[in-house]
Design a protein around this motif. Structure first.
Motif, PDB file in Angstrom:
ATOM      1  N   CYS A 287      52.464 117.638  21.783  1.00  0.00           N
ATOM      2  CA  CYS A 287      51.629 116.469  22.024  1.00  0.00           C
ATOM      3  C   CYS A 287      52.335 115.621  23.050  1.00  0.00           C
ATOM      4  CB  CYS A 287      51.406 115.675  20.737  1.00  0.00           C
ATOM      5  SG  CYS A 287      52.876 114.923  20.078  1.00  0.00           S
ATOM      6  N   SER A 288      51.557 114.899  23.802  1.00  0.00           N
ATOM      7  CA  SER A 288      52.156 114.081  24.852  1.00  0.00           C
ATOM      8  C   SER A 288      53.041 113.030  24.242  1.00  0.00           C
ATOM      9  CB  SER A 288      51.051 113.421  25.669  1.00  0.00           C
ATOM     10  OG  SER A 288      51.579 112.441  26.499  1.00  0.00           O
ATOM     11  N   SER A 289      54.160 112.804  24.863  1.00  0.00           N
ATOM     12  CA  SER A 289      55.059 111.772  24.376  1.00  0.00           C
ATOM     13  C   SER A 289      54.909 110.484  25.147  1.00  0.00           C
ATOM     14  CB  SER A 289      56.510 112.265  24.486  1.00  0.00           C
ATOM     15  OG  SER A 289      56.816 112.567  25.826  1.00  0.00           O
TER      16      SER A 289
ATOM     17  N   ILE B 264      60.427 107.490  25.329  1.00  0.00           N
ATOM     18  CA  ILE B 264      59.139 108.147  25.550  1.00  0.00           C
ATOM     19  C   ILE B 264      59.085 108.659  26.981  1.00  0.00           C
ATOM     20  CG2 ILE B 264      56.640 107.872  25.574  1.00  0.00           C
ATOM     21  CD1 ILE B 264      56.874 105.806  23.417  1.00  0.00           C
TER      22      ILE B 264
ATOM     23  N   ASN C  79      53.322 107.031  26.533  1.00  0.00           N
ATOM     24  CA  ASN C  79      52.450 106.010  26.005  1.00  0.00           C
ATOM     25  C   ASN C  79      51.666 105.324  27.081  1.00  0.00           C
ATOM     26  OD1 ASN C  79      54.191 104.185  27.173  1.00  0.00           O
ATOM     27  ND2 ASN C  79      54.279 102.879  25.391  1.00  0.00           N
TER      28      ASN C  79
ATOM     29  N   ASN D 244      44.875 106.371  25.735  1.00  0.00           N
ATOM     30  CA  ASN D 244      44.448 107.570  25.003  1.00  0.00           C
ATOM     31  C   ASN D 244      43.061 107.359  24.404  1.00  0.00           C
ATOM     32  OD1 ASN D 244      45.143 105.734  23.042  1.00  0.00           O
ATOM     33  ND2 ASN D 244      46.847 106.898  22.222  1.00  0.00           N
TER      34      ASN D 244
ATOM     35  N   MET E  74      44.469 110.557  20.084  1.00  0.00           N
ATOM     36  CA  MET E  74      45.236 111.528  20.852  1.00  0.00           C
ATOM     37  C   MET E  74      45.076 111.308  22.353  1.00  0.00           C
ATOM     38  SD  MET E  74      42.604 114.676  20.006  1.00  0.00           S
ATOM     39  CE  MET E  74      43.739 115.965  20.514  1.00  0.00           C
ATOM     40  N   ASP E  75      45.828 112.068  23.139  1.00  0.00           N
ATOM     41  CA  ASP E  75      45.688 111.997  24.589  1.00  0.00           C
ATOM     42  C   ASP E  75      44.385 112.647  25.038  1.00  0.00           C
ATOM     43  OD1 ASP E  75      48.073 110.706  24.913  1.00  0.00           O
ATOM     44  OD2 ASP E  75      49.226 112.485  25.423  1.00  0.00           O
TER      45      ASP E  75
ATOM     46  N   HIS F 185      47.953 111.604  16.654  1.00  0.00           N
ATOM     47  CA  HIS F 185      48.548 112.886  17.068  1.00  0.00           C
ATOM     48  C   HIS F 185      49.754 112.691  17.993  1.00  0.00           C
ATOM     49  CE1 HIS F 185      48.880 117.088  17.864  1.00  0.00           C
ATOM     50  NE2 HIS F 185      48.431 117.027  19.107  1.00  0.00           N
ATOM     51  N   TYR F 186      50.797 112.070  17.449  1.00  0.00           N
ATOM     52  CA  TYR F 186      52.035 111.842  18.190  1.00  0.00           C
ATOM     53  C   TYR F 186      53.220 111.985  17.245  1.00  0.00           C
ATOM     54  CZ  TYR F 186      48.880 109.867  21.651  1.00  0.00           C
ATOM     55  OH  TYR F 186      47.853 109.698  22.555  1.00  0.00           O
ATOM     56  N   ASP F 187      54.289 112.602  17.733  1.00  0.00           N
ATOM     57  CA  ASP F 187      55.494 112.737  16.910  1.00  0.00           C
ATOM     58  C   ASP F 187      56.016 111.373  16.484  1.00  0.00           C
ATOM     59  OD1 ASP F 187      55.364 115.464  17.327  1.00  0.00           O
ATOM     60  OD2 ASP F 187      56.962 115.528  18.826  1.00  0.00           O
TER      61      ASP F 187
ATOM     62  N   TYR G  36      54.376 108.472  16.190  1.00  0.00           N
ATOM     63  CA  TYR G  36      53.457 107.506  15.583  1.00  0.00           C
ATOM     64  C   TYR G  36      53.398 107.645  14.065  1.00  0.00           C
ATOM     65  CZ  TYR G  36      49.214 104.869  14.503  1.00  0.00           C
ATOM     66  OH  TYR G  36      48.326 103.964  13.973  1.00  0.00           O
TER      67      TYR G  36
END
Length: 564
Positions: free
Chosen positions: A27-29, A239, A31, A372, A131-132, A77-79, A81
């Motif tokens: 997943c995109s990191s 990030i 922000n 996002n 999510m992104d 959907h973020y590590d 968050y």
């Protein structure tokens, strides 16, 4: 959270499930460019006559928010968050009690890719996924897992009114439908990227010039000499290395940090290698010099965002840089002033290489589509009601409540534009307002940038400078003026399971390793040697093919922006 508490998703073929599970990697990191946040507290509120109503039933057949309970699950959907408890702060408690909305968090557990793959494979999706934009959204759509919004747009007016036709068209999927609710969308410049200075240290060192990269280097040397227990420069790299992206912008006129985040640099009508970009190469030489001379935090590559915040709150670093240092700058300013009224934080105009025009240096970026998106899955029992809530949340009434708190403490009543009329507490209770702001940051999923910024600045500019909120003062003076429109560079990432997507994943590992090695290099010459080798290795894995793909997507964006 037990799996049994999620509703079963709509049935789809096993082949589709397996294909999408394999495709959803990472997943995109990033922000992107979030707007900073401000809040408030308590009772009733009524929409101004000129604003779109929350969701009133009528000829449109719209469902009225608050007429009955609405409960749904939400997954970020973020590590990084982790959604706080809904109703655990004054703003979301008001919404929960008065609008009868209850939201159950589904946490990623620090491994978002694995979490989503597991949910997809089992068919147990949360009702809403935050999510992104891009490939992952399209994979879910193609597998028939998402609910289109088209039938709701005329019933619930805020989305159409505030997002706007041009941005809505850019959100359309290949089938022509809308599945994404954007966050921090805008039609005007915004953003918080830049440099944050410890004000007391700067003043004690005689307020030296801080305009060029040479000035910057000399200042950090002064800090190291005079304050041995202070970190001279702490770029926020937690990030996607965004603190170094800010530094990158110092070495080229009209260069955008989006070039680094997309790993591709425009040259004519093509996107070309980042490793060969002279601006990137020079910026990495400069960053490496700061690192090896111990002018940059030795933990820059490994520290967490919380560790960056801790240094800001304790005043143990002289300069910070990042995509949104205002988040910890405002709180840090208040914390330092508790101990010393003359202490705190300030921001400076982005530094630039000598000879460049400072007005063509862009520390950060913004896009019309913002950061996002939220998508509603077919697991949702009441997708229209969820959309009605999201529409409320992005409209004036929902935005006022979530951003500044329920009516009563920091605002009371609204003007003709629906903007809150702020109370004396807004300026007198800075600590309380900041605390409430912090509590709602992780609930701002559908941020309405223009309404918030216009409302906030309209009020702030009526105040003497010393009474203006810390964020507003620096946004108005510096950050909003130094963010570049990067709408043309959105959605360049290929689908993860495509040939280009596989190349992109391998390239990302190569890029991060090369950047780390360059930072640790012993000389300028070694930095260039590392980047040259990275270019050679990138060519071997198909970087040129990835750049060709991104060039095509970029050109499509340019045509879309022009209305073609």
């Amino acid at each position: 959270m037990k799996m049994s508490r999620w509703r079963k998703s709509a049935t789809i073929g096993l082949a589709s499930v397996m294909a999408i599970t394999l495709a959803m990697t990472g997943c995109s990191s990033g922000n992107g460019n979030k707007t900073n946040n401000e809040p408030a507290a308590t009772n009733s509120q009524k929409p101004a006559e000129s604003e779109s109503p929350a969701n009133t039933a009528g000829d449109s057949g719209a469902w009225k928010l608050g007429s009955e309970p609405l409960k749904f699950s939400f997954y970020g959907h973020y590590d990084w968050y982790s959604m706080p408890a809904w109703g655990g702060d004054e703003a979301t408690k008001w919404i929960k009690d008065n609008m009868k909305v209850d939201i159950t968090p589904v946490q990623s557990g620090g491994n978002a890719a694995q979490k989503l793959n597991t949910m997809i494979a089992s068919g147990d999706l949360p009702d809403v996924i935050w999510m992104d934009r891009g490939a992952d959204v399209e994979k879910l759509r193609e597998a028939g897992m998402l609910v289109p919004f088209d039938d709701y747009l005329d019933k619930y007016p805020n989305f159409k009114k505030w997002v706007g036709e041009e941005a809505i068209n850019m959100l359309r999927s290949k089938d022509g439908k809308i599945y994404q609710f954007p966050n921090w969308y805008t039609s005007q410049p915004n953003g918080n990227a830049g440099y944050l200075l410890n004000k007391k240290i700067y003043e004690e060192l005689g307020k030296p010039a801080l305009e060029t990269t040479d000035d910057f280097y000399n200042y950090l040397k002064m800090v190291k000499e005079k304050y041995p227990n202070v970190t001279p420069f702490n770029p926020d790299l937690a990030i996607d290395g965004q603190g170094l992206d800010v530094l990158y912008s110092a070495f080229g006129e009209d260069y955008s940090p989006a070039y680094v985040s997309n790993r591709a640099v425009p040259n004519g009508d093509k996107l070309t290698s980042l490793f060969l970009d002279p601006v990137f190469r020079e910026s990495m030489q400069f960053a490496s010099k700061l690192f090896r001379e111990k002018l940059m935090s030795p933990d820059a590559l490994t520290q967490t965002k919380d560790q960056v915040k801790e240094q800001a709150y304790n005043g143990t670093a002289a300069v910070f840089a990042g995509a949104s240092p205002t988040e910890y700058g405002a709180v840090g300013d208040a914390e330092l002033k508790k101990k010393d009224p003359n202490s705190g934080y300030m921001m400076v105009w982005p530094v630039h290489k000598a000879g460049l025009d400072k007005n063509k240096i862009w520390a950060g970026t913004y896009t019309q589509l913002g950061w996002n998106v939220s998508v509603i899955t077919k697991s949702a029992k009441d997708p229209e009601k969820i959309f009605a809530f999201l529409d409320y949340l992005t409209g004036p009434e929902g935005t006022r409540t979530l951003f500044w708190g329920p009516e009563g403490i920091y605002w009371k009543g609204t003007d003709a534009d629906g903007s809150p009329i702020f109370t004396d507490a807004y300026t007198s209770d800075v600590e309380g307002r900041t605390k409430m702001m912090d509590a709602t940051v992780n609930f701002q999923w559908n941020g309405n940038t223009v309404f918030i910024d216009t409302s906030k600045m309209k009020f702030e500019l009526t105040l003497p400078e010393e009474q203006q909120s810390w964020e507003a003062r620096w946004q108005n003076a510096i950050t909003w003026k130094t963010q570049k429109n990067a709408t043309e560079f959105i959605n360049l990432a290929p689908a993860p399971d495509s040939e280009e997507g596989i190349i992109a994943q391998t390239f990302e590992e190569l890029y991060k390793e090369a950047r780390a090695k360059a930072l640790y290099a012993k000389s300028d010459e070694e930095v260039l040697a590392i980047l040259d080798k990275a270019q050679k290795d990138a060519g071997a894995i198909g970087y040129d093919k990835l750049l060709a793909y991104k060039t095509t997507k970029w050109q499509e964006n340019l045509k879309s922006i022009k209305g073609n």
